[in-house]
Write a protein that holds these residues in place. Sequence first.
Motif, PDB file in Angstrom:
ATOM      1  N   UNK A  37      30.735 -48.077 -18.837  1.00  0.00           N
ATOM      2  CA  UNK A  37      30.922 -48.457 -20.214  1.00  0.00           C
ATOM      3  C   UNK A  37      30.278 -49.930 -20.629  1.00  0.00           C
ATOM      4  N   UNK A  38      30.435 -50.807 -19.356  1.00  0.00           N
ATOM      5  CA  UNK A  38      29.936 -51.967 -19.457  1.00  0.00           C
ATOM      6  C   UNK A  38      29.622 -52.451 -18.016  1.00  0.00           C
ATOM      7  N   UNK A  39      30.006 -53.895 -17.939  1.00  0.00           N
ATOM      8  CA  UNK A  39      29.947 -54.387 -16.489  1.00  0.00           C
ATOM      9  C   UNK A  39      30.733 -55.378 -16.195  1.00  0.00           C
ATOM     10  N   UNK A  40      31.150 -55.735 -15.073  1.00  0.00           N
ATOM     11  CA  UNK A  40      31.860 -57.039 -15.020  1.00  0.00           C
ATOM     12  C   UNK A  40      31.231 -58.565 -15.321  1.00  0.00           C
ATOM     13  N   UNK A  46      28.863 -68.046 -15.660  1.00  0.00           N
ATOM     14  CA  UNK A  46      27.674 -68.464 -16.045  1.00  0.00           C
ATOM     15  C   UNK A  46      26.432 -67.471 -16.671  1.00  0.00           C
ATOM     16  N   UNK A  47      27.029 -66.105 -16.538  1.00  0.00           N
ATOM     17  CA  UNK A  47      26.238 -65.183 -17.283  1.00  0.00           C
ATOM     18  C   UNK A  47      26.708 -64.898 -18.642  1.00  0.00           C
ATOM     19  N   UNK A  48      25.737 -64.130 -19.392  1.00  0.00           N
ATOM     20  CA  UNK A  48      26.043 -63.534 -20.824  1.00  0.00           C
ATOM     21  C   UNK A  48      27.307 -62.578 -20.348  1.00  0.00           C
ATOM     22  N   UNK A  49      27.844 -62.124 -21.678  1.00  0.00           N
ATOM     23  CA  UNK A  49      28.793 -61.198 -21.644  1.00  0.00           C
ATOM     24  C   UNK A  49      28.213 -59.781 -21.730  1.00  0.00           C
ATOM     25  N   UNK A  50      28.485 -58.967 -20.631  1.00  0.00           N
ATOM     26  CA  UNK A  50      27.909 -57.703 -20.631  1.00  0.00           C
ATOM     27  C   UNK A  50      28.071 -56.816 -21.663  1.00  0.00           C
ATOM     28  N   UNK A  51      27.235 -56.157 -22.400  1.00  0.00           N
ATOM     29  CA  UNK A  51      27.566 -55.341 -23.282  1.00  0.00           C
ATOM     30  C   UNK A  51      26.702 -53.952 -23.330  1.00  0.00           C
ATOM     31  N   UNK A  65      33.046 -63.723 -10.048  1.00  0.00           N
ATOM     32  CA  UNK A  65      33.445 -62.772 -11.113  1.00  0.00           C
ATOM     33  C   UNK A  65      34.802 -63.338 -11.648  1.00  0.00           C
ATOM     34  N   UNK A  66      34.745 -63.409 -12.994  1.00  0.00           N
ATOM     35  CA  UNK A  66      35.715 -64.041 -13.425  1.00  0.00           C
ATOM     36  C   UNK A  66      36.959 -63.092 -13.459  1.00  0.00           C
ATOM     37  N   UNK A  67      38.479 -63.583 -13.818  1.00  0.00           N
ATOM     38  CA  UNK A  67      39.420 -62.616 -13.613  1.00  0.00           C
ATOM     39  C   UNK A  67      39.601 -61.510 -14.552  1.00  0.00           C
ATOM     40  N   UNK A  68      38.902 -61.688 -15.621  1.00  0.00           N
ATOM     41  CA  UNK A  68      38.680 -60.556 -16.767  1.00  0.00           C
ATOM     42  C   UNK A  68      37.918 -59.446 -16.243  1.00  0.00           C
ATOM     43  N   UNK A  69      38.722 -58.143 -16.156  1.00  0.00           N
ATOM     44  CA  UNK A  69      37.779 -57.022 -15.769  1.00  0.00           C
ATOM     45  C   UNK A  69      37.842 -56.214 -17.077  1.00  0.00           C
ATOM     46  N   UNK A  70      37.535 -56.913 -18.255  1.00  0.00           N
ATOM     47  CA  UNK A  70      37.236 -56.077 -19.381  1.00  0.00           C
ATOM     48  C   UNK A  70      36.167 -55.153 -19.566  1.00  0.00           C
TER      49      UNK A  70
END
Length: 369
Positions: A200-203, A207-212, A253-258
């Motif tokens: 549905x997205x990516x992790x 420093x990178x743009x928010x995956x969408x 990787x950030x701690x968010x696995x949104x």
Amino acid sequence: MWPPDLIQKAKDGGLDAIETYIFWDRHEPVQRQYNFSGNLDFVKFFKLIQEAGLYAIMRIGPYACAEWNYGGFPLWLHNIPGIELRTDNQVYKNEMQIFTTKIVNVAKEANLFASQGGPILLAQIENEYGDIMWNYKDAGKAYVKWCAQMALAQNIGVPWIMCQQPDAPQPIINTCNGYYCHNFKPNNLKSPKMFTENWIGWFQKWGERVPHRSAEDSAFSVARFFQNGGVLNNYYMYHGGTNFGRTAGAPYMTTSYNYDAPIDDSNGLNWEWKMEPKKDTMHGKGNIKAHQLLEQKELTLDASDYLWYMTSVDINDTSIWSNSTLRVNTMGHTLHGYVNRKYIGYQFSQWGNKFTYEKNVSLKNGTTL
């Protein structure tokens, strides 16, 4: 974070099954010492799923990947003499079989498999091994066959699956992971066509743009998959959460696995601040002398992401050394530099490549650390 209201939201969204990993490092943090209490009580989790009228998929692995620290492997596994991970190695296979059997037995005792009236319809062994199997050559092929035989011997009464494994031995069902799987074909005409990870997205990386990924594109992927004979689509992730502390395992990787998931890590939850207990490993402890680089996981036992290297230089002529350059070549992700116990700065490699750290330093007569 798996309260009943999140499970209900998944059901309200049209799902009829929920899947979960089983993380080896959490359930067996010390060899032969198991933990299934509190948030590790997967029996309770599966029963909550069943109480909501849903089915379940159990992904044992026991290598999970999942952008989780060390892929879910406990560090004690790495440090067993003679072990080679995820290949035709008897030491590793013994440990993998012991853990897999333990998880299966816990599930059987709780009557969790559909063959017992429970919610679990499918179980997974290994995880996306086909993507890296070429590196193991014949030993990798032998390992896959062993995994299948070991899993089938568990007699759980429901099918076993292997995602991204084109040569999965029968009757193991090979499945597809990706953004689109409409062209995927199982390696056996009798096997159902399953989409076990529709991304549905990516992790998120620093420093990178928010995956969408748009909902329209995901919906198109699902529709086209079923139009081409698909029977199971699993959204990965449907509920995005947070991997606290050092559990996040992918580089930078950030701690968010949104994961751009339909239910994100702030949806319907009450937030509060909580101090995270941790040991201060930045000061360094111990007194080990070596004239070589050390194997970090063996030395630190995963207590820290940092390993300090300290050396000393005797300076007897400041006219030569007054304007010096500290230069370090490293393949690590981050480097912090100190001279004479004073912090001089840091550098990190955003893309995971090796880099060279350089810093002008002023040295004085005597011993410099």
